[in-house]
Design a protein around this motif. Structure first.
Motif, PDB file in Angstrom:
ATOM      1  N   PHE A 276       0.846  -1.194   0.000  1.00 17.58           N
ATOM      2  CA  PHE A 276       0.000   0.000   0.000  1.00 17.58           C
ATOM      3  C   PHE A 276       0.879   1.241   0.000  1.00 17.58           C
ATOM      4  CE2 PHE A 276      -2.334   3.325   2.362  1.00 17.58           C
ATOM      5  CZ  PHE A 276      -3.477   3.416   1.587  1.00 17.58           C
ATOM      6  N   LEU A 277       0.454   2.278  -0.727  1.00 23.24           N
ATOM      7  CA  LEU A 277       1.154   3.559  -0.744  1.00 23.24           C
ATOM      8  C   LEU A 277       0.250   4.626  -0.132  1.00 23.24           C
ATOM      9  CD1 LEU A 277       2.440   3.562  -4.452  1.00 23.24           C
ATOM     10  CD2 LEU A 277       3.652   2.723  -2.442  1.00 23.24           C
ATOM     11  N   HIS A 278       0.762   5.305   0.875  1.00 23.84           N
ATOM     12  CA  HIS A 278       0.050   6.453   1.440  1.00 23.84           C
ATOM     13  C   HIS A 278       0.599   7.674   0.726  1.00 23.84           C
ATOM     14  CE1 HIS A 278      -1.432   8.681   5.295  1.00 23.84           C
ATOM     15  NE2 HIS A 278      -2.140   8.944   4.233  1.00 23.84           N
ATOM     16  N   VAL A 279      -0.168   8.215  -0.222  1.00 22.90           N
ATOM     17  CA  VAL A 279       0.345   9.224  -1.151  1.00 22.90           C
ATOM     18  C   VAL A 279      -0.052  10.632  -0.710  1.00 22.90           C
ATOM     19  CG1 VAL A 279       0.486   9.921  -3.559  1.00 22.90           C
ATOM     20  CG2 VAL A 279       0.091   7.518  -2.996  1.00 22.90           C
ATOM     21  N   PHE A 280       0.929  11.538  -0.659  1.00 27.84           N
ATOM     22  CA  PHE A 280       0.709  12.938  -0.319  1.00 27.84           C
ATOM     23  C   PHE A 280       1.049  13.819  -1.513  1.00 27.84           C
ATOM     24  CE2 PHE A 280       1.922  10.724   3.502  1.00 27.84           C
ATOM     25  CZ  PHE A 280       1.110  11.240   4.506  1.00 27.84           C
ATOM     26  N   THR A 281       0.302  14.892  -1.674  1.00 30.04           N
ATOM     27  CA  THR A 281       0.660  15.925  -2.641  1.00 30.04           C
ATOM     28  C   THR A 281       1.457  16.995  -1.905  1.00 30.04           C
ATOM     29  OG1 THR A 281      -1.390  15.534  -3.863  1.00 30.04           O
ATOM     30  CG2 THR A 281      -0.209  17.581  -4.327  1.00 30.04           C
ATOM     31  N   TYR A 282       2.660  17.277  -2.374  1.00 31.98           N
ATOM     32  CA  TYR A 282       3.505  18.259  -1.691  1.00 31.98           C
ATOM     33  C   TYR A 282       2.868  19.638  -1.748  1.00 31.98           C
ATOM     34  CZ  TYR A 282       7.315  21.489  -0.785  1.00 31.98           C
ATOM     35  OH  TYR A 282       8.078  22.511  -0.282  1.00 31.98           O
ATOM     36  N   SER A 283       2.856  20.318  -0.606  1.00 30.99           N
ATOM     37  CA  SER A 283       2.376  21.703  -0.553  1.00 30.99           C
ATOM     38  C   SER A 283       3.451  22.575   0.081  1.00 30.99           C
ATOM     39  CB  SER A 283       1.072  21.802   0.242  1.00 30.99           C
ATOM     40  OG  SER A 283       1.251  21.373   1.580  1.00 30.99           O
ATOM     41  N   GLU A 284       3.681  23.746  -0.528  1.00 33.29           N
ATOM     42  CA  GLU A 284       4.745  24.631  -0.054  1.00 33.29           C
ATOM     43  C   GLU A 284       4.471  25.141   1.359  1.00 33.29           C
ATOM     44  OE1 GLU A 284       5.321  24.613  -4.352  1.00 33.29           O
ATOM     45  OE2 GLU A 284       3.555  25.019  -3.125  1.00 33.29           O
ATOM     46  N   ARG A 285       5.566  25.331   2.068  1.00 29.10           N
ATOM     47  CA  ARG A 285       5.525  26.022   3.353  1.00 29.10           C
ATOM     48  C   ARG A 285       6.554  27.147   3.248  1.00 29.10           C
ATOM     49  NH1 ARG A 285       3.234  23.393   7.483  1.00 29.10           N
ATOM     50  NH2 ARG A 285       4.322  24.878   8.781  1.00 29.10           N
TER      51      ARG A 285
END
Length: 427
Positions: free
Chosen positions: A322-331
């Motif tokens: 399983f892949l827990h996928v995140f979309t990168y968001s700038e900080r």
């Protein structure tokens, strides 16, 4: 009787802490309400891991104020730790507590109910040294046990070290005592949680291997599940012990973030893709039916299309479940702001969808590999449409006709009737 409603965002550690805090209020005759109901006190346990998480924190504060403008609103946790000044300006907030002062919540709420005096107690991150063990017990079947907090890794995209402080943990003796409390409440499974759990015991003579060995030998809890452990801290000794243990289940969650060494280096991660792959292969050699999940981030600044495709190919060929996928968001306050390059948001979302599809494929492949295998299922209490669900030791979801006598029981089953549409076995 005063009423209180908790809203928890972020990681499993936050949920364990919220449950621990709520227990104190219930012991003092506070009524536990849902967050969308009218309550006298609203507590938002916040997250700051992404810009999206912070947006949800602000929305929860506004929601609480709309529900009851006269209520005491307490904002605690990671977002409070790094953005206390911003929270001070938000309408309706009465209490702001950082991660080192969450344990004062009951005291501060009672004080505020009496005099409505504004409270802001967020200590400097450099002074975060206190460790407070906590555990959740809302679910009769399983509990979450916090054994570690903080992180010393300072990855370029992450605010956690600034929100949670340096790595620290309880002692093995304390962890065993808390596990025994959960055992006495009837918990059959305990999930070990922390920010960087493999760092348990840092600065002492104890370590994570010693912890799981002690829990295995000194408690009667049927199962222990490791929530998440960094690849560089998942040692061969830990993997070997898990393979031999009857209590530490064959289920691993290993943060990867990218299968490109170039991207990993930009992220300031402490391992290479080859090291991660080696750990996965070790697990599968000793525990062929182990469920292995990993975190992957899409659209990091230095992730070119070629790097993404390379990462995709490697992930496709690894025996991950399983892949827990995140979309990168700038900080803007993270060190990534100084790293060149920026992937357009549309491209990030496209890559996220591609990896989510891969994850669905891998999970189905893993479930199909379990057809004909015998597993032990821990049945949950919920009765939904005459059915009840449970999970095997290697995290296979199973379903059967509701039977009150099965609640919180572990029973053995052979897996044959697999519903491919819902990824669930009927047993």
């Amino acid at each position: 009787m005063p009423s209180i409603a908790f809203h928890t965002l972020g990681c499993k550690l936050n949920f364990a802490e919220s449950s621990h805090l709520l227990r104190t209020f219930k012991q003092h005759n506070f009524e536990d309400k849902s967050f969308n109901e009218l309550a006298d006190v609203y507590v938002i346990n916040t997250c700051t891991v992404t810009a999206v998480a912070e947006k949800k924190c602000r929305a929860a504060i506004r929601q609480a104020n709309r529900l009851n403008s006269q209520a005491v609103i307490a904002v605690i946790g990671c977002f409070s730790q790094v953005n206390a000044k911003e929270i001070e300006k938000m309408e309706g907030v009465d209490i702001i507590l950082g991660n080192d002062d969450k344990n004062k919540l009951f005291e501060k709420v009672n004080q505020c109910l009496e005099d409505r005096k504004f409270v802001n107690e967020v200590v400097d991150i450099k002074n975060l040294r206190y460790f407070s063990p906590s555990f959740s017990s809302d679910d009769r079947t399983r509990g979450f046990l916090k054994v570690q907090d903080g992180c010393d890794y300072f990855c370029s995209y992450c605010e956690i070290p600034y929100a949670r402080g340096r790595s620290r943990s309880c002692s093995i003796k304390e962890a065993v005592r808390y596990a025994q409390l959960l055992e006495n409440e009837g918990k059959r499974e305990i999930i070990l949680t922390g920010i960087n759990i493999g760092d348990f015991g840092k600065g002492t003579s104890e370590n994570f291997l010693g912890l799981i060995q002690a829990l295995d030998s000194q408690t009667a809890v049927a199962r222990y599940r490791i929530s998440s452990i960094e690849p560089d801290l998942l040692t061969t000794d830990i993997i070997t012990f898990c393979a031999s243990s009857q209590k530490i289940v064959p289920h691993f969650h290993i943060p990867l973030q990218s299968a490109s060494n170039t991207v990993l280096e930009s992220m300031k991660r402490n391992y290479t893709c080859e090291e991660f792959s080696h750990k996965v292969q070790q697990i599968k050699t000793l525990m062929p039916d182990a469920f292995i999940a990993c975190d992957v981030m899409c659209g990091f600044n230095t992730e070119t299309e070629a790097e993404f495709e390379k990462s995709y190919d490697i992930l496709s060929n690894l025996p991950i479940s399983f892949l827990h996928v995140f979309t990168y968001s700038e900080r803007p306050d993270a060190s990534t702001a100084r790293i060149g390059g920026k992937v357009p948001m549309a491209e990030r979302r496209k890559r996220t969808e591609i990896l989510q599809s891969l994850s669905e494929k891998k999970k189905k492949e893993f479930y199909l590999s379990q057809v004909g295998k015998q597993v032990s299922v821990l049945w949950e209490e919920t009765n939904k449409d005459g059915k009840m669900c449970g999970f095997s030791e290697n995290y296979v979801r199973c379903q059967t006709d509701y039977n009150e006598g099965l609640r919180n029981k572990i029973t053995k089953h052979s897996l044959y009737n697999f519903n491919t549409l819902e990824n669930i076995f009927e047993v």
